[in-house]
Motif scaffolding. Structure first.
Motif, mmCIF file in Angstrom:
data_model
loop_
_atom_site.group_PDB
_atom_site.id
_atom_site.type_symbol
_atom_site.label_atom_id
_atom_site.label_comp_id
_atom_site.label_asym_id
_atom_site.label_seq_id
_atom_site.Cartn_x
_atom_site.Cartn_y
_atom_site.Cartn_z
ATOM 1 N N GLN A 89 0.780 -1.080 -0.047
ATOM 2 C CA GLN A 89 0.134 0.125 0.126
ATOM 3 C C GLN A 89 0.898 1.298 0.045
ATOM 4 O OE1 GLN A 89 -2.941 -0.144 -0.646
ATOM 5 N NE2 GLN A 89 -3.845 -1.914 0.221
ATOM 6 N N ARG A 490 -12.259 -1.162 -3.986
ATOM 7 C CA ARG A 490 -11.132 -0.494 -3.869
ATOM 8 C C ARG A 490 -11.537 0.982 -4.148
ATOM 9 N NH1 ARG A 490 -6.437 -3.128 -2.507
ATOM 10 N NH2 ARG A 490 -5.281 -1.389 -3.733
ATOM 11 N N LEU A 492 -14.884 4.202 -3.493
ATOM 12 C CA LEU A 492 -16.198 4.728 -3.272
ATOM 13 C C LEU A 492 -17.286 4.264 -4.208
ATOM 14 C CD1 LEU A 492 -15.986 8.525 -2.538
ATOM 15 C CD2 LEU A 492 -16.224 6.576 -0.891
ATOM 16 N N ASP A 523 -3.987 3.133 -7.394
ATOM 17 C CA ASP A 523 -4.988 2.654 -8.064
ATOM 18 C C ASP A 523 -5.681 3.678 -8.758
ATOM 19 O OD1 ASP A 523 -4.529 0.661 -6.260
ATOM 20 O OD2 ASP A 523 -6.595 0.417 -5.506
ATOM 21 N N PRO A 525 -9.265 4.276 -10.747
ATOM 22 C CA PRO A 525 -10.728 3.739 -11.345
ATOM 23 C C PRO A 525 -10.848 4.081 -12.706
ATOM 24 C CG PRO A 525 -10.986 5.763 -10.134
ATOM 25 C CD PRO A 525 -9.510 5.332 -9.865
ATOM 26 N N TYR A 527 -13.359 4.012 -16.411
ATOM 27 C CA TYR A 527 -14.884 3.758 -16.893
ATOM 28 C C TYR A 527 -14.692 2.432 -17.655
ATOM 29 C CZ TYR A 527 -19.316 4.959 -18.936
ATOM 30 O OH TYR A 527 -20.687 4.979 -19.173
ATOM 31 N N THR B 99 -3.604 13.044 -2.352
ATOM 32 C CA THR B 99 -3.568 11.747 -3.151
ATOM 33 C C THR B 99 -4.235 10.669 -2.095
ATOM 34 O OG1 THR B 99 -1.328 10.997 -2.529
ATOM 35 C CG2 THR B 99 -1.456 12.203 -4.450
ATOM 36 N N PRO B 102 -3.354 3.405 -2.576
ATOM 37 C CA PRO B 102 -4.118 2.250 -3.057
ATOM 38 C C PRO B 102 -5.108 1.451 -2.124
ATOM 39 C CG PRO B 102 -1.952 2.131 -3.730
ATOM 40 C CD PRO B 102 -2.013 3.254 -2.857
ATOM 41 N N GLY B 103 -6.218 1.567 -2.470
ATOM 42 C CA GLY B 103 -7.169 0.675 -1.636
ATOM 43 C C GLY B 103 -7.642 1.574 -0.764
ATOM 44 N N HIS B 105 -10.191 4.976 0.344
ATOM 45 C CA HIS B 105 -11.255 5.898 -0.378
ATOM 46 C C HIS B 105 -11.106 7.238 -0.144
ATOM 47 C CE1 HIS B 105 -14.235 2.059 -0.364
ATOM 48 N NE2 HIS B 105 -13.232 1.832 -0.826
ATOM 49 N N ASP B 106 -11.556 7.792 -1.148
ATOM 50 C CA ASP B 106 -11.808 9.435 -1.045
ATOM 51 C C ASP B 106 -12.891 9.655 -0.169
ATOM 52 O OD1 ASP B 106 -10.272 10.975 -3.199
ATOM 53 O OD2 ASP B 106 -11.163 9.128 -4.377
ATOM 54 N N TYR B 109 -17.828 12.587 -2.754
ATOM 55 C CA TYR B 109 -18.107 12.372 -4.164
ATOM 56 C C TYR B 109 -18.259 13.782 -4.718
ATOM 57 C CZ TYR B 109 -20.076 7.718 -3.288
ATOM 58 O OH TYR B 109 -20.241 6.261 -2.870
ATOM 59 N N ARG B 129 -9.884 11.473 -8.800
ATOM 60 C CA ARG B 129 -10.093 10.361 -9.840
ATOM 61 C C ARG B 129 -11.569 10.193 -10.294
ATOM 62 N NH1 ARG B 129 -7.594 5.911 -6.099
ATOM 63 N NH2 ARG B 129 -9.093 6.604 -4.833
ATOM 64 N N GLU B 130 -11.692 9.899 -11.368
ATOM 65 C CA GLU B 130 -12.869 9.765 -11.992
ATOM 66 C C GLU B 130 -13.309 8.251 -11.613
ATOM 67 O OE1 GLU B 130 -14.587 10.941 -16.291
ATOM 68 O OE2 GLU B 130 -14.490 8.686 -16.210
ATOM 69 N N LEU B 131 -14.503 8.229 -11.014
ATOM 70 C CA LEU B 131 -15.063 7.012 -10.633
ATOM 71 C C LEU B 131 -15.902 6.466 -11.482
ATOM 72 C CD1 LEU B 131 -15.853 7.955 -6.725
ATOM 73 C CD2 LEU B 131 -13.656 6.543 -7.436
ATOM 74 N N THR B 132 -16.621 7.028 -12.165
ATOM 75 C CA THR B 132 -17.546 6.524 -12.990
ATOM 76 C C THR B 132 -18.313 7.816 -14.001
ATOM 77 O OG1 THR B 132 -19.372 4.958 -13.726
ATOM 78 C CG2 THR B 132 -19.845 6.314 -11.999
ATOM 79 N N LYS B 538 -18.851 11.474 1.719
ATOM 80 C CA LYS B 538 -19.403 10.129 1.143
ATOM 81 C C LYS B 538 -20.124 9.444 2.041
ATOM 82 C CE LYS B 538 -15.322 8.153 3.934
ATOM 83 N NZ LYS B 538 -14.088 7.403 3.844
#
Lengths: 668, 668
Positions: A89, A490, A492, A523, A525, A527, B99, B102-103, B105-106, B109, B129-132, B538
């Motif tokens: 990590q 990994r 949200l 890490d 994420p 799309y 930052t 790894p692993g 969470h932010d 949202y 980081r773009e989550l989706t 979150k």
């Protein structure tokens, strides 16, 4: 060569050496067990954090500790798990900073295929920031791709599909080095290949390849991009026009050679089995493709019945000679050469396709930067088969072109390379990356672990893996990206469709530790669903900052402020021409009649970089994006009477909001 | 109240106080000068690095140094530049790490509107980081949005457009706090609003609002989401059906109230001018909208002719009473109340819309977290006008509801807030963020700089600006994101359409320095063209990890392995039902006849999170994405005979590649 792994695989599948078909129930049991226990993905909703009763450890740690090694080896047909890595990590002090300070630039370009998103995505490395996306098979409004007449016609001419499944990006080369001219990529969904022009970072050609279904493998021919090669994965009747639909023995798959400049299909080769992924040697002779289902079955039990499949090595000059000699059948206008194992062409001293036996259902072929070896990852076998490329021409027994077969771990899918003779293979089932030494593997007995230098856990289920410039003759050997298919816990949570997880690993330090010096750094994420990536140093890529109107002169008019105008061609046809600059369209308004066909041509007359303008017509689905000096055309039917305020979609100045043209559609 | 800024603005525009129209040439000269010199974007291709002859400094530094202050103030109508900030490239020791290891969470949202990409993008903060992404107005293949029958019908019913222009995301609230139920967003291009269901992170409703063109401002009514409000920006005939196209005096714009549960339009209010952006108070009474072009002109010179425009404050209960009393005209089935300044309804003791004079063409309204003040950024005026919301009901003179007007800098567009009574305003022309104290601004003379706490350079030309939860009653006050419209030299070049630059600034430290403690932490390139963003802690958002089939029971069948089947309905209609799980579709193959209409219903029967499956039919443009327990349907015409291998687009197991169904289309 021993074939322990092959035999073990046969045991695992529950079929005997006579190739007797295993039952679906066997497969289900095996798959459920492997996937539930080894991947940690049971029907329980929280597989990663699941604690096993009385053990006080989670399922993953339990597996790592070896308590279930018996189960794993029985299920997956290989020996004990070695290495195992830790869930690193934090990084040690000797890893360079992967973040890039505000205003500073990344060192590398990364080109990701977007999978069934249909696009190419450009990232900067090592920051892993997405710099832009290039729509390829998908219509995409932010860049107006598929909205102007020219890109719309390109997509329509290529089948009119509204999506594609981009898998394998390939950068054009000169002398084995990336030359920054083009990027090519396949569409698995619709059997197409596309070319991205790296001057403008825009898709400029799509070829709908005849006689194929599901182009999967796709790469340029090293060292000088003489051909673009494409594999069709799915076997179908040839041609697939309704004949032989219920006769699977008539189905075929083909290997295709395309001219990278004209993007025209030159020739195809029909082969046994389903073609998968390919790479070429560095000398312009061999294209080497993995393949599965040499059984030529149509169901999964048939496809995985036999112990082995055959990598296909295509002898490009020999095929070219056959084509020149007229030794082909023409199907849908394409010369199709017969490269099946038992064909006449393939039976002589110099067969056009060599069939190299490997453990069944291997996944990928990658040629290492020196061009000496091609690596064939075992997928269902825990090995990588190393093909000595020189032997493809000289060794009479195809099986003997395989000169090494290290045992690397469960579910090896893809291999990449550093600049120090070391390979890195993704292990899908183990959720690890294994680092190994190539020459040691060649010198060691098959199925030995002598070459293994270390393993590192990744999260989770890695597919493609790529290091900087590893697909060219100039590998760098500092950063490696692992494209993990699952991210699970990994990030949200973002609803039931999760991002994948692209992990950044530093490989610049060789160490005698558990991971061989590999360190997990970040890490990311992503799309859904990136499939593969290819990386180049920043000096290789030199895109234009504005359009050069010479590139479209003669095809489209450059509309200046003084020649903005409206021409009525006839009673139902209007042509409108407008310039655009900050705060002003060259046409303040224009009037058409209900039902007119209107062609609107617009030029962004700005000379400054980054000053992009848009042309949006509300309720008319019109949406152009114009970089500086670019011209686009759009044709539509003015079928709704009323007032329509044309506006700019790119925020371009303090008076952006007031910047408007007005289309008046008068009722007939 | 003095109105120096308004007068200055008038001088700048070259019009006198009688409102005489300035010429286009005046505007051009002014705009070219402002944009070329102040933004540093001349016709030269490299504006940022351009050195001025003999000065040995670049244009930007030249401007900062004040050498051209005379030019700037003449052009932009304001006094000298103050503060000025430095180009902070590194952060001090007391900024938390942005930052995320790894692993891990932010913390937050972030929901970004994608602009004319048509989507919503979810980022984690502070990692950025773009989550989706959530497709909203765009058809998007990775998530199969617009490809299954249900989402396709939703898009078709909402006009059938293939894109939209999403600007202002708004999170649903309960008691003034984000409740995690919904996110709403507008489509400027086509006059629509959409709702995203935050259980599934999926768009579940789109309303094509009648009687409007270009929905721009869009937000929920605080504190309990009783309405969703939408502004139409463009003035058109009412209805816009071909009548009055050449009579601009008949054009109108309207304010719309929508039921957030049914997404049905409840009522509209017709007003003067072009509505822009809106926010609501925290008590459920006022919706406050910026506006421009109270001149009601159709060209830019007319729209910017007069010295002032009018913010519209909508008295929601008073409008509701008017509707209840039948005091409206029904147009296209919607009650439209007359809220024009000279209308009868708006002339009484309790006008339904209050018209508050501000310097002309203000850009945005944001209500600060305490609900006491609404901030109106000046855009063409260097000020922010502070409206005391309590006075909207009690103060007879609308002008006197403005209780402060600090001078903040050139091109103020948007304001956000921390938890300490401080405001942050983006300065488009200055390319800066200015931090200021709200109560000091109220207590100071208009046009004073007394409240300014610091300025920081951003890169370049910021639009929206947002701090964590600043739009709710629970601001956090640590991170702030600035959505810059231009990135110019900040990233590796990616062709002539550049990314924007979202910059992360830490605002948790109040300091008595040049920037007031603001520190630039990171640059983030973003795909064109995010417009706005809204952030939540979150704990506010709790999406489902798999589908709950109860949510579609009765509408779609849950297809298990045992009820996978093919039903021929009649000679040209077939229904096929298939389950899907790792490595297997419930139907191994199915046969239809050329020309059949086929409806395929598929259920992902997996129980595990993150195990998504796809259904791709090559050359049929069929593409479903199925999260665990989800069911989707797709209907198509089997118009091409042949063999079509259905495959899974989400890499789901070691036997993913062999996982297949087969559609046999027999010729008629």
């Amino acid at each position: 060569m021993s074939h322990d792994s092959v035999s073990a695989g046969a045991d695992r599948e529950g079929s005997d050496s006579s190739g007797q078909e295993s039952t679906l129930a066997d497969h289900e049991a095996q798959l459920n067990a492997v996937l539930a226990d080894v991947e940690g993905s049971s029907a329980d909703d929280e597989p990663i954090s699941l604690e096993l009763p009385g053990l006080g450890m989670n399922r993953r740690d339990f597996m790592k500790a070896g308590a279930a090694v018996g189960t794993v080896s029985a299920l997956a047909g290989c020996a004990s798990l070695t290495g195992g890595g830790t869930n690193t990590q934090t990084t040690s002090g000797d890893v360079p900073d992967h973040t890039v300070a505000p205003g500073e630039h990344d060192e590398y370009y990364g080109f990701w295929s977007g999978g069934h998103a249909g696009d190419i995505r450009i990232f900067g490395l090592p920051s892993m920031r997405e710099l832009t996306r290039i729509p390829v098979f998908n219509r995409e409004p932010a860049k107006g791709y598929g909205f102007d007449d020219e890109t719309n016609a390109m997509l329509e001419d290529a089948g009119g599909y509204t999506w594609g499944d981009s898998h394998h990006p390939s950068l054009s080369e000169t002398d084995g080095k990336y030359d920054g001219n083009y990027l090519f990529v396949n569409d698995k969904a619709n059997g197409r290949v596309a070319r991205v022009n790296l001057k403008y970072f825009e898709t400029d050609a799509i070829t709908n390849v005849p006689n194929v279904q599901a182009v999967h493998g796709c790469c340029i021919q090293s060292p000088n991009t003489d051909y673009l090669f494409a594999n069709s994965e799915f076997r179908t009747p040839l041609p697939n026009d309704g004949r032989d639909v219920t006769n699977p023995e008539k189905y075929v798959s083909v290997f295709t050679a395309i001219d990278p400049e004209s993007m025209a299909v030159r020739w195809q080769v029909q082969v046994d089995g389903n073609l998968d992924i390919l790479d070429t040697d560095k000398d312009g002779r061999w294209a080497i493709s993995s393949a599965y289902n040499d059984e030529e079955g149509v169901e999964i039990e048939e496809m995985t019945r036999d112990d082995r499949d055959y990598v296909k090595a295509f002898d490009v000059p020999a095929i070219q000679t056959a084509v020149d000699n007229g030794e082909y059948e023409e199907v849908n206008g394409v010369p199709v050469v017969d490269g099946r194992r038992d064909s006449l062409l393939n039976s002589g001293e110099n067969p056009i396709v060599r069939y190299i036996p490997t453990p069944k259902s291997p996944h990928c072929v990658e040629v290492e930067p020196n061009g000496k070896y091609a690596m064939v990852a075992g997928k269902l076998s825990p090995t990588v088969s190393i093909i000595d490329i020189e032997k493809l021409a000289s060794e009479p027994d195809p099986a003997k072109t395989i000169v090494g077969q290290p045992k690397v771990g469960l579910g090896p899918l893809h291999t990449t390379f550093d600049d120090r003779g070391q390979a890195y293979t993704s292990l899908f089932i183990d959720s690890q990356v294994v680092k190994w030494d190539i020459e040691t593997a060649v010198d060691s007995p098959d199925n030995s672990e002598d070459a293994i230098l270390g393993k590192i856990d990744v999260h989770y289920n890695p597919g493609h893996i790529q290091a900087i410039q590893a697909m060219s003759t100039e590998p760098i050997g500092d950063w490696l990206v692992v494209l993990n298919k699952l991210s699970k816990d990994r990030f949200l949570p973002v609803g039931p469709i999760y991002p994948d997880n692209d992990q950044l690993i530093y490989i610049g330090n060789d160490k005698d530790d558990e991971t061989g010096g590999m360190e997990l750094v970040a890490d990311h994420p992503v799309y859904p669903e990136p499939h593969d990536a290819i990386f180049a140093t920043k000096d290789k890529i030199a895109p234009a900052k504005t359009w050069d109107k010479a590139d479209y002169e003669g095809e489209k008019e450059y509309v200046s402020e003084t020649n903005s105008r409206v021409n009525r061609i006839d009673d139902t046809t209007v042509e409108a021409y407008a310039s655009v600059k900050r705060s002003e369209y060259g046409l303040r308004d224009f009037t058409v009649k209900e039902g007119d066909q209107v062609t609107l041509t617009v030029t962004n007359i700005e000379g400054s970089q980054d000053i992009v303008h848009g042309v949006a017509i509300p309720e008319y689905d019109v949406n152009l994006a114009l970089a500086p000096q670019d011209t686009r055309e759009v044709t539509f039917r003015a079928d709704k009477p009323g007032v329509y305020w044309i506006y700019c979609t790119y925020f371009c100045s303090a008076l952006h909001l007031e910047m408007r043209s007005r289309m008046l559609v008068e009722p007939r």
